[in-house]
Structure formats: C-alpha cells, structure tokens
Design a protein around this motif. Structure first.
Motif, PDB file in Angstrom:
ATOM      1  N   THR A  27       9.191  -7.333  -2.648  1.00  0.00           N
ATOM      2  CA  THR A  27       8.847  -8.658  -2.120  1.00  0.00           C
ATOM      3  C   THR A  27       8.257  -9.532  -3.226  1.00  0.00           C
ATOM      4  O   THR A  27       7.742  -9.037  -4.220  1.00  0.00           O
ATOM      5  N   PRO A  29       5.373 -11.596  -4.413  1.00  0.00           N
ATOM      6  CA  PRO A  29       3.963 -11.766  -4.048  1.00  0.00           C
ATOM      7  C   PRO A  29       3.498 -13.213  -4.120  1.00  0.00           C
ATOM      8  O   PRO A  29       2.471 -13.562  -3.547  1.00  0.00           O
ATOM      9  N   SER A  57       2.461  -5.388  -4.440  1.00  0.00           N
ATOM     10  CA  SER A  57       3.601  -6.049  -5.074  1.00  0.00           C
ATOM     11  C   SER A  57       3.280  -6.481  -6.508  1.00  0.00           C
ATOM     12  O   SER A  57       4.090  -6.291  -7.413  1.00  0.00           O
TER      13      SER A  57
END
Length: 103
Positions: A27, A29, A57
């Motif tokens: 993902t 961040p 992350s």
C-alpha cells in the motif's frame, strides 16, 4: 486429505499474517484515501491503532523514521508477527517429525 490441504489448514494463521504484511507493504503510506479502521470510519478522531498500517508500509520502504513517526509500535508489530509466523511453521514441522517417529 492431500498434503497441500493439510499444510494449508494447519498453517492458515501464518498465511493470513503473511498476506496482511504483504498487503501493507504494497500500500501507499502517503495516501489517506482509504482506511480499514472502524473507529475512523465511524467518525472518531482518535484511535490508538491508527497509523500502524502506515508505519508498517513505511518500514518496508526503508523509511524507518517515517515508520516511527506514523506509529511507534509499527516495528515491534512486524517483529511480533514475523516471530509468530516462524513459530507456526516451526511447530508444524516439529509435529510432523513427532508423528513420523511414532509410526
């Protein structure tokens, strides 16, 4: 029961943690558009766990300072989850060796 199914069934928790860590590593961040936090989604401004995902992350991107700033418990959470994953696989292997020695 096939060996693959037996392996997956007995190590399901480890696979869940691996997928969760991998998902958090993938993902972005810096993006605040999406949150899984139920408190944040209910409109509460404070949640003690918010920032853990961003912290993990950032850690996987090598940004240790940003990881700590996002949530100071991010790195310990990674260590605990990795320990748990290794422990699950170790226990499975140990049980297999014990079963083979009994037969």
């Amino acid at each position: 029961m096939s060996k693959a199914w037996h392996f997956l069934r007995h190590n399901l928790e480890a696979f869940v943690w691996i997928i969760a860590l991998f998902s958090l590593a993938m993902t972005d961040p810096g993006c605040d558009h999406f949150s899984l936090c139920p408190l944040k989604n209910l409109g509460f401004e404070y949640c003690p766990g918010c920032g853990l995902g961003h912290s993990i992350s950032w850690f996987f991107r090598g940004e240790l300072l940003r990881s700590f700033e996002a949530h100071p418990l991010g790195v310990p959470a990674i260590v605990i989850l990795l320990y748990r994953i290794v422990n699950i696989f170790y226990k499975y292997r140990k049980d297999l060796i014990t079963q083979k020695s009994l037969t």
